[in-house]
Design a protein around this motif. Structure first.
Motif, PDB file in Angstrom:
ATOM      1  N   PHE A 176       0.847  -1.200   0.000  1.00 19.17           N
ATOM      2  CA  PHE A 176       0.000   0.000   0.000  1.00 19.17           C
ATOM      3  C   PHE A 176       0.877   1.242   0.000  1.00 19.17           C
ATOM      4  O   PHE A 176       2.072   1.168   0.266  1.00 19.17           O
ATOM      5  CB  PHE A 176      -0.900  -0.004   1.239  1.00 19.17           C
ATOM      6  N   PRO A 177       0.285   2.433  -0.287  1.00 16.78           N
ATOM      7  CA  PRO A 177       1.064   3.676  -0.261  1.00 16.78           C
ATOM      8  C   PRO A 177       1.763   3.821   1.090  1.00 16.78           C
ATOM      9  O   PRO A 177       1.148   3.640   2.132  1.00 16.78           O
ATOM     10  CB  PRO A 177      -0.001   4.757  -0.441  1.00 16.78           C
ATOM     11  N   ARG A 178       3.060   4.120   1.055  1.00 17.50           N
ATOM     12  CA  ARG A 178       3.861   4.084   2.271  1.00 17.50           C
ATOM     13  C   ARG A 178       3.806   5.414   3.028  1.00 17.50           C
ATOM     14  O   ARG A 178       3.890   6.483   2.423  1.00 17.50           O
ATOM     15  CB  ARG A 178       5.311   3.799   1.880  1.00 17.50           C
ATOM     16  N   ASN A 179       3.651   5.345   4.335  1.00 14.89           N
ATOM     17  CA  ASN A 179       3.729   6.518   5.209  1.00 14.89           C
ATOM     18  C   ASN A 179       2.783   7.636   4.817  1.00 14.89           C
ATOM     19  O   ASN A 179       3.035   8.790   5.111  1.00 14.89           O
ATOM     20  CB  ASN A 179       5.168   7.069   5.242  1.00 14.89           C
ATOM     21  N   LEU A 185     -11.464  12.247  13.016  1.00 18.32           N
ATOM     22  CA  LEU A 185     -11.669  12.431  14.460  1.00 18.32           C
ATOM     23  C   LEU A 185     -10.333  12.547  15.189  1.00 18.32           C
ATOM     24  O   LEU A 185     -10.136  11.954  16.242  1.00 18.32           O
ATOM     25  CB  LEU A 185     -12.467  11.257  15.045  1.00 18.32           C
ATOM     26  N   ASP A 186      -9.409  13.262  14.589  1.00 19.30           N
ATOM     27  CA  ASP A 186      -8.100  13.491  15.208  1.00 19.30           C
ATOM     28  C   ASP A 186      -7.208  12.256  15.269  1.00 19.30           C
ATOM     29  O   ASP A 186      -6.146  12.300  15.874  1.00 19.30           O
ATOM     30  CB  ASP A 186      -8.249  14.040  16.646  1.00 19.30           C
ATOM     31  N   ALA A 187      -7.693  11.156  14.711  1.00 19.70           N
ATOM     32  CA  ALA A 187      -6.837   9.964  14.730  1.00 19.70           C
ATOM     33  C   ALA A 187      -6.199   9.791  13.354  1.00 19.70           C
ATOM     34  O   ALA A 187      -6.732  10.228  12.339  1.00 19.70           O
ATOM     35  CB  ALA A 187      -7.641   8.722  15.088  1.00 19.70           C
ATOM     36  N   ARG A 188      -5.033   9.191  13.365  1.00 19.32           N
ATOM     37  CA  ARG A 188      -4.269   9.021  12.150  1.00 19.32           C
ATOM     38  C   ARG A 188      -4.550   7.634  11.555  1.00 19.32           C
ATOM     39  O   ARG A 188      -4.348   6.631  12.234  1.00 19.32           O
ATOM     40  CB  ARG A 188      -2.799   9.132  12.492  1.00 19.32           C
ATOM     41  N   PHE A 189      -5.019   7.592  10.315  1.00 20.68           N
ATOM     42  CA  PHE A 189      -5.251   6.317   9.625  1.00 20.68           C
ATOM     43  C   PHE A 189      -4.217   6.176   8.526  1.00 20.68           C
ATOM     44  O   PHE A 189      -4.255   6.900   7.540  1.00 20.68           O
ATOM     45  CB  PHE A 189      -6.653   6.275   9.002  1.00 20.68           C
ATOM     46  N   PHE A 190      -3.260   5.269   8.696  1.00 29.55           N
ATOM     47  CA  PHE A 190      -2.276   5.046   7.651  1.00 29.55           C
ATOM     48  C   PHE A 190      -2.868   4.149   6.571  1.00 29.55           C
ATOM     49  O   PHE A 190      -3.569   3.171   6.878  1.00 29.55           O
ATOM     50  CB  PHE A 190      -1.010   4.413   8.227  1.00 29.55           C
ATOM     51  N   HIS A 261       5.729  -5.790   7.171  1.00 30.16           N
ATOM     52  CA  HIS A 261       6.184  -4.415   7.002  1.00 30.16           C
ATOM     53  C   HIS A 261       6.310  -3.718   8.360  1.00 30.16           C
ATOM     54  O   HIS A 261       7.195  -2.899   8.565  1.00 30.16           O
ATOM     55  CB  HIS A 261       5.202  -3.654   6.113  1.00 30.16           C
ATOM     56  N   ASN A 262       5.411  -4.033   9.282  1.00 29.79           N
ATOM     57  CA  ASN A 262       5.439  -3.375  10.597  1.00 29.79           C
ATOM     58  C   ASN A 262       6.452  -3.997  11.545  1.00 29.79           C
ATOM     59  O   ASN A 262       6.962  -3.329  12.430  1.00 29.79           O
ATOM     60  CB  ASN A 262       4.058  -3.450  11.260  1.00 29.79           C
ATOM     61  N   THR A 263       6.703  -5.296  11.412  1.00 33.46           N
ATOM     62  CA  THR A 263       7.491  -5.991  12.439  1.00 33.46           C
ATOM     63  C   THR A 263       8.908  -6.321  12.000  1.00 33.46           C
ATOM     64  O   THR A 263       9.701  -6.745  12.820  1.00 33.46           O
ATOM     65  CB  THR A 263       6.822  -7.329  12.803  1.00 33.46           C
ATOM     66  N   PHE A 264       9.209  -6.181  10.732  1.00 33.80           N
ATOM     67  CA  PHE A 264      10.431  -6.698  10.130  1.00 33.80           C
ATOM     68  C   PHE A 264      10.333  -8.217  10.037  1.00 33.80           C
ATOM     69  O   PHE A 264       9.616  -8.851  10.816  1.00 33.80           O
ATOM     70  CB  PHE A 264      11.706  -6.295  10.886  1.00 33.80           C
TER      71      PHE A 264
END
Lengths: 346, 241
Positions: A176-179, A185-190, A261-264
Motif C-alpha cells: 500500500f502507499p507508504r507513510n 476524528l483526530d486519529a491518524r489512519f495510515f 512491514h510493521n514488524t520486520f
C-alpha cells in the motif's frame, strides 16, 4: 438400591469443580452484561485519564494488530475444520511464505502485490504437499499424531528459514502507499493499515463464499461436520482436507506479508502473532470463520488497550494475557463465541 | 460374472470380515435381487452392521461381493459409492452442521448431471417435514426427521442399492411405522432395491420380500418373509410371541 445412573450427576462428578464454571458461562445475556459493563467502566476510565484523542488513536492502532490476528486465526480455523487439530506450524508456514514473497520482491524485483500472490500460490502448493505426505498417511481421527506432525513442521520450517535467510531482520515492503495517512476524528489512519483491514475482510468474504457456494466447499463443510458420512456420499476425504491445508497456507502467507512491514521479517517473527491468533481462534470458537475475525479484533483490542492503559502490565505481559484469555475461554465457554455446540438431538 | 446378471443386484459369497484381529463375519452368503427388499435379522453382535460396512468396504474383507457382476472387495468406499451403493448408517449419519438442503445436495456429490435441484425438490415433496426445515441445521432436527433426511440424502445419489442400518433405532413406535410405510412405498413405486438390517422384525417383515437371519457371523436361516414370519424359532427370538 437405586440402580439407574443419574447421568447429570455423573457428568458433574467427571467434570469436577469446573462444571460450575461452565454453568456460569452458559448464561449468555448475563455474561454479555458483565462484559459490557466492564468494557464501559474501562473506557470511561481511559477517556477520563488520558483524553478521547489517545483513546481513539489506540483503538485504531489495536485494529491493525487485530486484523492480522484475524487473518491468522482464519488460517487456523480452516485447518481445524479440516483436520480437527490446531496447526502449530501455521505461524512458521506463514513466515516461510513471507520469506518466499521477500525473495521475489527484494531479490528479483517483482511488484509487491505480484510477489505476495506468487508466494501465496507456492504456499498453497506447500500446504497441499504437507497434507499429502505427512497428514494423509495417518488415520484422520488420530489427532495426537497429527499434532506431533504440525509441531515437527513448526521446528523444520523455523530452522530451515534460519539456515537459508539468517536471523537478521529484513525489511519487507508494503503493497500500500507508504507513510501516507488521512485523519479522522483526530486519529491518524495510515493507508497501509487501512489496506490491511480491507484485505482481511475481503479474504474472509472470499473464503466464506468459496466454502458456501462451491462443490469443494460443500465437501469441506461435510468432512468437517461428519467424516464417516462424507465417505459414504463418495467424497474424496484426502483431497478435501488437502484443499483446507492449501487454503490455510495461502491465507497465512497473506497475513504474514501484511504484518511483515510493521514488524520486520525474521525467522521468529510470527511466533507472538501465532499466540495471539490462537487466543483469537479460541475466543471465536475454533470452527467459525466469522468467529476468527471477531476474536482477532477483540484480542487486538485487549492487547493494545490493556497494554496501553494498565502500564505496569506493559506490552511484554500482554502476551501472558493472551494465554489467560485462552484458558478462561476454555473453562467458561469451551465453544467460544461462535463455535458450534456439537450437541445433536437424537 | 454372476450367473444371473440383470436379476441379481448384490451377490455375497463366503464373506469374511472383522475389525483388526477380531473376525465378525465367518463366511456369509446371501443375495439381493433387483427390485427386492431384503431384511437381515439378528441379535446385537451378530454382525449386521459389519455386513453393511463390509459391502461399502469400510473395513477389511475377504470373499466376493458382486454388485451386478462387479466385484466390490478391494475397492475404496468412494468407489463403491460411485458405483451406486448408498448406505444410511446407524445413528442416521446426517451432517449436523449443514443445512437440510446442503445435506441433500452433498448426497448428490458423485453425480455429474444437472438434475440435482429437480431431485432435491422431488424429495422435499416426498418428505414435506424436511421442506419446512430446509434451511435449518440438520443437527436441530428430531430423530425421526434426521432419519428421513438420511434416507433422502442417500436417495439423492440415485443409488442402485440402498443399505439401511437399523433405521428404527431410537425412534418412537409411530414414527417407525411411518418410516417403514415410506420405505415400502419407495420400493413399490420407484423400484428401489433395499437391504435392511433390523432388530424390529415385525415391521421389517411388512415390507420385506425375503429375509435372512444372521447368527454369530453366519446366515442361520433364509426364506421369504412369510416363511420366516411363521417359523417358530424366528417368532420366539425376533417377534417375541
Amino acid at each position: 438400591m437405586a440402580i439407574g445412573l443419574d447421568t447429570e450427576k455423573a457428568n458433574e462428578a467427571v467434570k469436577g469443580g469446573y462444571a460450575s464454571l461452565e454453568r456460569f458461562g452458559s448464561k449468555r445475556w448475563r455474561n454479555l452484561g458483565i462484559l459490557a459493563a466492564a468494557v464501559v467502566v474501562f473506557c470511561i476510565y481511559a477517556i477520563h485519564a488520558h483524553g478521547f484523542r489517545l483513546f481513539f488513536q489506540r483503538i485504531v492502532d489495536a485494529l491493525n494488530n487485530g486484523f492480522i490476528y484475524a487473518a491468522m486465526a482464519l488460517a487456523l480455523v480452516l485447518i481445524y475444520k479440516a483436520t480437527g487439530v490446531i496447526n502449530f506450524a501455521q505461524g512458521n508456514m506463514a513466515m516461510f511464505g513471507t520469506f518466499i514473497a521477500y525473495v521475489f520482491i527484494s531479490d528479483h524485483g517483482f511488484p509487491v502485490w505480484l510477489g505476495i500472490f506468487i508466494a501465496m500460490l507456492i504456499s498453497a502448493a506447500g500446504g497441499a504437499a504437507i497434507e499429502r505426505l505427512f497428514i494423509r498417511p495417518f488415520d484422520p481421527s488420530n489427532h495426537l499424531a497429527i499434532i506431533i506432525v504440525t509441531l515437527a513442521w513448526f521446528l523444520i520450517l523455523g530452522s530451515a528459514a534460519q539456515v537459508i535467510w539468517g536471523a537478521d531482520p529484513h525489511s519487507f515492503d508494503t503493497p500500500f502507499p507508504r507513510n501516507r495517512h488521512f485523519d479522522f476524528l483526530d486519529a491518524r489512519f495510515f493507508y497501509e493499515n487501512v489496506g490491511t483491514w480491507l484485505v482481511v475482510l475481503v479474504t474472509l468474504v472470499l473464503v466464506s463464499l468459496l466454502l458456501r457456494k462451491t462443490k469443494i466447499g460443500l465437501a469441506f463443510r461435510s468432512v468437517s461436520s461428519n467424516l464417516e458420512s462424507s465417505k459414504l456420499v463418495g467424497i474424496h476425504i484426502g483431497r478435501t482436507i488437502q484443499f483446507g491445508w492449501a487454503l490455510a497456507a495461502a491465507v497465512g502467507t497473506l497475513a504474514g506479508c501484511l504484518i511483515a512491514h510493521n514488524t520486520f521479517l525474521t525467522p521468529g517473527f510470527m511466533g507472538t502473532v501465532l499466540i495471539y491468533s490462537f487466543a483469537a481462534a479460541t475466543l471465536g470458537g475454533l470452527d467459525s470463520l466469522p468467529g476468527a475475525v471477531v476474536g482477532g479484533l477483540l484480542i487486538g483490542l485487549a492487547e493494545t488497550m490493556i497494554g496501553g492503559y494498565v502500564t505496569p502490565l506493559g506490552s511484554d505481559l500482554a502476551l501472558g494475557g493472551a494465554l489467560v484469555i485462552i484458558i478462561v475461554v476454555l473453562l467458561v465457554k469451551p465453544n467460544g463465541l461462535f463455535g458450534s455446540k456439537r450437541a445433536e438431538r437424537v | 460374472m454372476s450367473t444371473a446378471v440383470g436379476t441379481t443386484m448384490l451377490d455375497v459369497r463366503e464373506l469374511w470380515a472383522g475389525y483388526g484381529p477380531v473376525q465378525v463375519l465367518h463366511g456369509v452368503n446371501f443375495h439381493v435381487d433387483v427390485g427386492e427388499v431384503v431384511v437381515v435379522l439378528g441379535a446385537n453382535g451378530a454382525g449386521k452392521t459389519t455386513t453393511l460396512r463390509a459391502i461399502c468396504q469400510m473395513i477389511g474383507t475377504k470373499g466376493r461381493i458382486e454388485l451386478q457382476g462387479t466385484q466390490l472387495v478391494g475397492r475404496s468406499t468412494t468407489d463403491v459409492v460411485r458405483r451406486g451403493v448408498a448406505h444410511v448408517p446407524q445413528g442416521r449419519g446426517t451432517f449436523p452442521d449443514l443445512s437440510v438442503r446442503d445435506n441433500l445436495e452433498v448426497g448428490a456429490y458423485t453425480r455429474r448431471d444437472n438434475e440435482v435441484s429437480t431431485d432435491i425438490d422431488r424429495w422435499f415433496d416426498a418428505f414435506p417435514r424436511l421442506a419446512d426445515r430446509r434451511s435449518q441445521l440438520a443437527g436441530s432436527l428430531s430423530g425421526g426427521e434426521q432419519q428421513m433426511l438420511a434416507i433422502a440424502r442417500a436417495l439423492m445419489g440415485r443409488p442402485r442399492l440402498l443399505l439401511l442400518d437399523e433405521p428404527s433405532l431410537g425412534l418412537a413406535p409411530l414414527i417407525v411405522q411411518d418410516l417403514f410405510r415410506r420405505l415400502g412405498d419407495l420400493n413399490a413405486e420407484q423400484g428401489i432395491t433395499m437391504l435392511v438390517v433390523e432388530q424390529n422384525a415385525n415391521l421389517a417383515f411388512e415390507i420385506a420380500h425375503r429375509a435372512y437371519v444372521l447368527e454369530a457371523g453366519q446366515m442361520a436361516m433364509s426364506g421369504t418373509a412369510d416363511e420366516l414370519r411363521n417359523d417358530d424359532a424366528v417368532r420366539r427370538a425376533y417377534l417375541g410371541y
